[in-house]
Design a protein around this motif. Structure first.
Motif, short mmCIF file in Angstrom:
data_model
loop_
_atom_site.label_atom_id
_atom_site.label_comp_id
_atom_site.label_asym_id
_atom_site.label_seq_id
_atom_site.Cartn_x
_atom_site.Cartn_y
_atom_site.Cartn_z
N VAL A 86 2.20 14.04 -17.20
CA VAL A 86 1.66 12.68 -17.22
C VAL A 86 0.38 12.60 -16.39
O VAL A 86 -0.62 12.01 -16.82
CB VAL A 86 2.71 11.68 -16.70
CG1 VAL A 86 2.11 10.29 -16.57
CG2 VAL A 86 3.93 11.65 -17.61
N VAL A 87 0.41 13.20 -15.20
CA VAL A 87 -0.78 13.18 -14.34
C VAL A 87 -1.95 13.88 -15.03
O VAL A 87 -3.09 13.38 -15.03
CB VAL A 87 -0.47 13.84 -12.99
CG1 VAL A 87 -1.74 14.01 -12.16
CG2 VAL A 87 0.54 13.02 -12.21
N SER A 88 -1.69 15.03 -15.63
CA SER A 88 -2.76 15.76 -16.32
C SER A 88 -3.29 14.96 -17.51
O SER A 88 -4.50 14.95 -17.75
CB SER A 88 -2.23 17.11 -16.79
OG SER A 88 -1.77 17.88 -15.70
N SER A 89 -2.41 14.29 -18.23
CA SER A 89 -2.85 13.45 -19.35
C SER A 89 -3.73 12.30 -18.87
O SER A 89 -4.74 11.96 -19.52
CB SER A 89 -1.65 12.91 -20.11
OG SER A 89 -0.85 13.96 -20.62
N HIS A 106 0.13 13.41 -4.41
CA HIS A 106 1.07 13.78 -3.34
C HIS A 106 0.79 13.11 -2.00
O HIS A 106 1.59 13.26 -1.08
CB HIS A 106 1.05 15.30 -3.15
CG HIS A 106 1.45 16.07 -4.37
ND1 HIS A 106 2.73 16.03 -4.89
CD2 HIS A 106 0.74 16.90 -5.19
CE1 HIS A 106 2.81 16.81 -5.96
NE2 HIS A 106 1.61 17.33 -6.18
N MET A 107 -0.32 12.40 -1.87
CA MET A 107 -0.67 11.84 -0.57
C MET A 107 0.38 10.85 -0.07
O MET A 107 0.84 10.94 1.08
CB MET A 107 -2.03 11.14 -0.65
CG MET A 107 -2.49 10.53 0.67
SD MET A 107 -4.09 9.70 0.51
CE MET A 107 -3.63 8.30 -0.52
N GLY A 108 0.80 9.90 -0.90
CA GLY A 108 1.77 8.90 -0.46
C GLY A 108 3.12 9.49 -0.15
O GLY A 108 3.78 9.09 0.83
N TYR A 109 3.56 10.47 -0.95
CA TYR A 109 4.87 11.10 -0.73
C TYR A 109 4.88 11.86 0.59
O TYR A 109 5.83 11.76 1.37
CB TYR A 109 5.17 12.02 -1.90
CG TYR A 109 6.44 12.82 -1.72
CD1 TYR A 109 7.68 12.25 -1.93
CD2 TYR A 109 6.38 14.16 -1.35
CE1 TYR A 109 8.84 12.98 -1.78
CE2 TYR A 109 7.54 14.90 -1.19
CZ TYR A 109 8.76 14.31 -1.41
OH TYR A 109 9.91 15.05 -1.24
N GLU A 110 3.83 12.65 0.86
CA GLU A 110 3.80 13.45 2.08
C GLU A 110 3.56 12.58 3.32
O GLU A 110 3.97 12.95 4.42
CB GLU A 110 2.71 14.52 1.97
CG GLU A 110 3.00 15.54 0.89
CD GLU A 110 1.89 16.56 0.73
OE1 GLU A 110 0.89 16.46 1.48
OE2 GLU A 110 2.01 17.45 -0.14
N PRO A 120 2.70 7.63 -7.60
CA PRO A 120 2.29 8.82 -8.37
C PRO A 120 3.22 10.02 -8.20
O PRO A 120 3.24 10.90 -9.07
CB PRO A 120 0.89 9.12 -7.83
CG PRO A 120 0.38 7.82 -7.34
CD PRO A 120 1.58 7.10 -6.80
N ALA A 121 3.96 10.07 -7.09
CA ALA A 121 4.87 11.20 -6.88
C ALA A 121 6.00 11.21 -7.91
O ALA A 121 6.61 12.27 -8.14
CB ALA A 121 5.45 11.15 -5.46
N PHE A 122 6.29 10.06 -8.53
CA PHE A 122 7.34 10.00 -9.54
C PHE A 122 6.85 10.48 -10.91
O PHE A 122 7.67 10.68 -11.81
CB PHE A 122 7.86 8.56 -9.68
CG PHE A 122 8.65 8.11 -8.49
CD1 PHE A 122 9.98 8.48 -8.34
CD2 PHE A 122 8.08 7.31 -7.52
CE1 PHE A 122 10.71 8.06 -7.25
CE2 PHE A 122 8.79 6.88 -6.42
CZ PHE A 122 10.13 7.26 -6.28
N VAL A 170 0.84 -1.21 0.00
CA VAL A 170 0.00 0.00 0.00
C VAL A 170 0.87 1.25 0.00
O VAL A 170 0.61 2.21 -0.74
CB VAL A 170 -0.95 -0.01 1.22
CG1 VAL A 170 -1.69 1.32 1.33
CG2 VAL A 170 -1.95 -1.15 1.11
N GLN A 171 1.91 1.26 0.81
CA GLN A 171 2.78 2.43 0.88
C GLN A 171 3.49 2.68 -0.45
O GLN A 171 3.59 3.81 -0.92
CB GLN A 171 3.81 2.27 2.00
CG GLN A 171 4.67 3.49 2.23
CD GLN A 171 5.60 3.34 3.41
OE1 GLN A 171 5.56 2.33 4.12
NE2 GLN A 171 6.42 4.34 3.64
N THR A 172 3.98 1.61 -1.06
CA THR A 172 4.66 1.76 -2.35
C THR A 172 3.70 2.21 -3.44
O THR A 172 4.03 3.09 -4.25
CB THR A 172 5.31 0.43 -2.76
OG1 THR A 172 6.21 -0.01 -1.73
CG2 THR A 172 6.07 0.57 -4.06
N SER A 173 2.49 1.65 -3.45
CA SER A 173 1.50 2.03 -4.46
C SER A 173 1.09 3.49 -4.32
O SER A 173 0.91 4.19 -5.32
CB SER A 173 0.27 1.13 -4.34
OG SER A 173 0.61 -0.23 -4.51
#
Length: 320
Positions: free
Chosen positions: A143-146, A192-196, A136-138, A129-132
């Motif tokens: 890419v996210v907008s697309s 940004h949720m997982g990164y923060e 998205p932070a990478f 779960v943490q890795t998943s």
């Protein structure tokens, strides 16, 4: 004999090394860490502090051929022009609302996620779960907008396909002004949720385990330990990050907004940074765009100072 040598080597009482000598000793002691930090210092000097002299064009009628110093001084004319323009209140309102909604929704999510993830006892599932959540932070903003555009496409997007499966009409989300802020904030949370959350997980890991052991002895449940031990222990970290986030509330990057908005959503999506982009790079009105950018930075600085003062009084801790 050894004791007498130590007494001879000991400096006289009341005399301390001079300040330059003490600083040099610290530099010599930490030279390897300072060497690792050197690229960061060079980066900030070249790309953050070096270009600050360009702010001068906000107070000039900048001409490319005359240069910064050769252009005519106009003082605060560009600032007065912007404050009197009909765009000012629209940009101020859009930036404030978009930043405020991002703050109140995107800021608590990593805290809740980190606290709940800390309670998971299945190690493999926890790591998965943490890795998943961190992946998205990478991804870049493009890419996210697309991905957002593809997911919300009115013809083949997953969201509209699900709506059609439920017997509902498809919605052109990116052309509907009422949906823009929801889409922007949701994408910010997902990215940004997982990164923060890593910051809060690190703060949770530093909590003394004996506190939890004492709470178990007293019969406390897991929710009670979360409420009375975990959250209060990471509160200083929460307050510091809140000050940073609130200070950056007006500093909304133009990239994602620029990629997601359209002329149909300008009324709710156009913010200071996108306005600066259009006026500066597209219309080549450099001085006017610089004045708007300086005004945005001043508002962000005021927000940072106010938030820091408020958190220092309420929580007893701030950035300074």
């Amino acid at each position: 004999m050894l004791q007498s040598k130590q007494q001879v080597a000991k400096p006289p009482a009341g005399r301390l090394p001079s300040k330059p000598v003490a600083v040099w000793r610290h530099i010599k002691r930490d030279r390897q860490l300072l060497l690792l930090f050197l690229p960061c210092i060079v980066f900030y000097i070249l790309f953050r502090y070096g270009p600050l002299y360009g702010i001068i064009i906000a107070f000039k009628d900048y001409n490319v051929y005359q240069g910064i110093w050769g252009s005519e001084w106009v003082g605060l004319e560009h600032f007065r022009k912007f404050l009197d323009s009909p765009d000012f209140w629209k940009l101020f309102k859009n930036t404030l609302l978009l930043g405020f909604f991002t703050l109140i929704w995107a800021f608590p999510f990593p805290i809740v996620f980190a606290v709940l993830l800390n309670e998971v006892r299945m190690v493999r599932f926890k790591k998965f779960v943490q890795t998943s959540s961190y992946l998205p932070a990478f991804l870049s903003v493009v890419v996210v907008s697309s991905m957002v555009i593809d997911f919300l496409s009115p013809t083949h997007g997953l969201v509209n396909q699900a709506l059609k499966a439920l017997g509902l009409d498809s919605i052109y989300f990116l052309a509907a002004p009422e949906w823009f802020r929801t889409i922007y904030v949701s994408s910010e949370i997902w990215q940004h949720m997982g990164y923060e959350a890593i910051i809060y997980l690190a703060a949770i890991a530093s909590i003394d385990p004996t506190l939890y052991e004492a709470a178990r002895v007293d019969g406390a449940k897991r929710f009670q330990m979360m409420r009375y031990i975990t959250v209060p222990s990471i509160l200083p970290t929460i307050l510091i990050l809140f000050v940073i986030k609130a200070g950056a509330m007006f500093r909304i990057g133009y990239e994602k907004v620029l990629l997601l908005y359209s002329p149909m959503t300008y009324e709710v999506a156009d913010v200071f940074s996108t306005f600066v982009y259009r006026k500066g790079l597209l219309d080549t009105n450099y001085s006017y765009a610089a004045a708007v950018g300086v005004f945005e930075s001043l508002i962000a600085l005021i927000m940072l100072l106010m938030t820091n003062m408020l958190t220092s009084k309420v929580g007893g801790r701030g950035l300074w």
